[in-house]
Write an enzyme that holds these catalytic residues in place. Structure first.
Site, PDB file in Angstrom:
ATOM      1  N   ARG A  51     -23.685  29.081  86.062  1.00  0.00           N
ATOM      2  CA  ARG A  51     -22.347  29.666  86.062  1.00  0.00           C
ATOM      3  C   ARG A  51     -22.204  30.894  86.932  1.00  0.00           C
ATOM      4  NH1 ARG A  51     -22.648  26.703  81.790  1.00  0.00           N
ATOM      5  NH2 ARG A  51     -24.716  27.600  81.789  1.00  0.00           N
ATOM      6  N   THR A  52     -23.136  31.835  86.791  1.00  0.00           N
ATOM      7  CA  THR A  52     -22.918  33.109  87.481  1.00  0.00           C
ATOM      8  C   THR A  52     -22.918  32.893  88.989  1.00  0.00           C
ATOM      9  OG1 THR A  52     -23.958  34.218  85.630  1.00  0.00           O
ATOM     10  CG2 THR A  52     -23.677  35.507  87.630  1.00  0.00           C
ATOM     11  N   LYS A  80     -43.270  35.828  99.696  1.00  0.00           N
ATOM     12  CA  LYS A  80     -44.291  36.371 100.614  1.00  0.00           C
ATOM     13  C   LYS A  80     -44.610  37.824 100.294  1.00  0.00           C
ATOM     14  CE  LYS A  80     -42.481  33.703 104.525  1.00  0.00           C
ATOM     15  NZ  LYS A  80     -41.766  33.865 105.804  1.00  0.00           N
ATOM     16  N   ARG A 101     -29.297  38.566  91.110  1.00  0.00           N
ATOM     17  CA  ARG A 101     -29.908  38.360  89.778  1.00  0.00           C
ATOM     18  C   ARG A 101     -31.415  38.431  89.944  1.00  0.00           C
ATOM     19  NH1 ARG A 101     -28.490  33.748  85.507  1.00  0.00           N
ATOM     20  NH2 ARG A 101     -26.827  35.269  85.189  1.00  0.00           N
ATOM     21  N   HIS A 129     -25.670  42.732  82.258  1.00  0.00           N
ATOM     22  CA  HIS A 129     -25.026  41.617  82.956  1.00  0.00           C
ATOM     23  C   HIS A 129     -23.528  41.927  83.007  1.00  0.00           C
ATOM     24  CE1 HIS A 129     -24.036  37.785  84.457  1.00  0.00           C
ATOM     25  NE2 HIS A 129     -24.705  37.002  83.627  1.00  0.00           N
TER      26      HIS A 129
HETATM   27  C1  NCD Z   1     -26.477  34.551  80.503  1.00  0.00           C
HETATM   28  C2  NCD Z   1     -27.545  35.317  81.249  1.00  0.00           C
HETATM   29  O1  NCD Z   1     -27.973  34.897  82.329  1.00  0.00           O
HETATM   30  O2  NCD Z   1     -27.910  36.379  80.759  1.00  0.00           O
HETATM   31  N1  NCD Z   1     -25.989  33.471  81.237  1.00  0.00           N
HETATM   32  C3  NCD Z   1     -24.903  33.671  82.041  1.00  0.00           C
HETATM   33  O3  NCD Z   1     -24.980  34.343  83.036  1.00  0.00           O
HETATM   34  N2  NCD Z   1     -23.728  33.143  81.664  1.00  0.00           N
HETATM   35  C4  NCD Z   1     -26.873  34.179  79.124  1.00  0.00           C
HETATM   36  C5  NCD Z   1     -28.136  33.402  78.931  1.00  0.00           C
HETATM   37  O4  NCD Z   1     -28.819  33.024  79.890  1.00  0.00           O
HETATM   38  O5  NCD Z   1     -28.453  33.163  77.775  1.00  0.00           O
END
Ligand code: NCD
Length: 307
Positions: A51-52, A80, A101, A129
């Site tokens: 999703r993100t 690397k 991320r 997040h």
């Molecule tokens: C979340 C995350 O990555 O922290 N997912 C997301 O981005 N919607 C929640 C999760 O992974 O449980």
């Protein structure tokens, strides 16, 4: 130049403006189709995501911009041994804005210090997040019409769940917020959240183990997945993974106007039989995530709102 590393990087007024912009985008999507023509978003994902990453890409494409990036550390020069600082210095030559991320807490902050372009924290380890939080705030505001005066139940892995940490950080700034923190003893919220965020802001909260007992008092139930990848040993994960399972029977204990949110992905913690309940809002939440990221990209790139 601004970054988005933590929800607190934006004031309550700025978040309000951002959510209002996101809501305008929701209702007038075609108007925004070219506001980022010629601009590029880089998605730097060192950890798995559906999703993100894709909502960021979808957001930038819907604004007329383009996207580039990588979706695993293995396919980037991190494999690397390149540092995050060197990577972002490089990406600053290729793109106008970056979403990152990373499995390490503080990685997005490190990147922002070396970056010539705005950096968005798309999740740093078990820490924060913020764009999930913007999504959660838009969902709550759109469904209930408010952001204060409510009791929020946070359930599941409150220790490692970064979405929970960011949401608490953001929500304590609104009036009359109460939290019911529902977790097994091993997965309680970290001490810094309890002391420096909840107690320091005089927030009304309680920590409980039992979901059934908490259900009737909640306006929002925020379910979370047990974060397998952050456990030190698999046995603990197996013992705790199914500690809460929301099903139709439990939903009977909830108010008619309660909403269930979940950042997704879900594993077992919400039975699929709940999906058809009108109070299940987790897939609507996914849709709001695109609008809010469109609004964030526009805000960080200082793009004028079209008339
Ligand atoms: C979340 C995350 O990555 O922290 N997912 C997301 O981005 N919607 C929640 C999760 O992974 O449980």
């Amino acid at each position: 130049m601004r970054h988005m590393l933590n929800p607190l990087d934006f004031s309550v007024e700025e978040i309000d403006q951002l959510l209002t912009l996101a809501s305008d985008i929701e209702h007038n999507l075609p108007k925004y189709a070219h506001v980022c023509d010629g601009r590029k978003l880089a998605t730097l994902f060192y950890e798995p995501s559906t999703r993100t990453r894709l909502s960021f890409e979808s957001a930038m494409l819907s604004l007329g911009g383009s996207v580039l990036g990588f979706s695993s550390a293995d396919s980037s020069s991190a494999a690397k041994g390149e540092s995050v600082s060197d990577t972002i210095r490089t990406i600053s030559c290729y793109a106008d804005i970056a979403a990152m991320r990373h499995p390490k807490e503080g990685a997005a902050l490190v990147a922002s210090l070396a970056s010539r372009i705005p950096v968005i924290n798309a999740g740093d380890g078990g820490h924060q997040h913020p764009t999930q939080t913007l999504t959660d705030l838009m969902t709550i505001r759109s469904l209930t019409g408010r952001l204060g005066h409510m009791t929020i139940g946070l359930c599941g892995d409150l220790k490692f769940g970064r979405t929970v940490h960011s949401l608490i950080n953001a929500m304590v700034r609104y009036p009359h917020i109460r939290f019911v923190l529902i977790a097994p003893d091993e997965l309680r919220v970290p001490e810094y959240i309890r002391e420096d965020v909840l107690k320091a802001n005089h927030i009304d909260f309680k920590e409980v183990n039992n979901l059934d007992e908490a259900m009737p008092e909640l306006d929002i139930l925020y379910m979370t997945r047990v974060q397998r990848e952050r456990f030190f040993n698999e046995e603990d994960y197996i013992r705790l993974k199914d500690c809460y399972i929301l099903d139709r029977k439990k939903m009977k204990l909830a108010r008619e106007d309660m909403y269930v949110l979940h950042p997704l992905p879900r594993v077992n913690e919400i039975s699929t039989e709940v999906d058809s309940d009108p109070r299940a809002a987790y897939f609507k939440q996914v849709q709001y995530g695109v609008y809010v990221r469109m609004a964030l990209i526009m805000t960080l790139l200082e793009v004028e709102k079209p008339c």
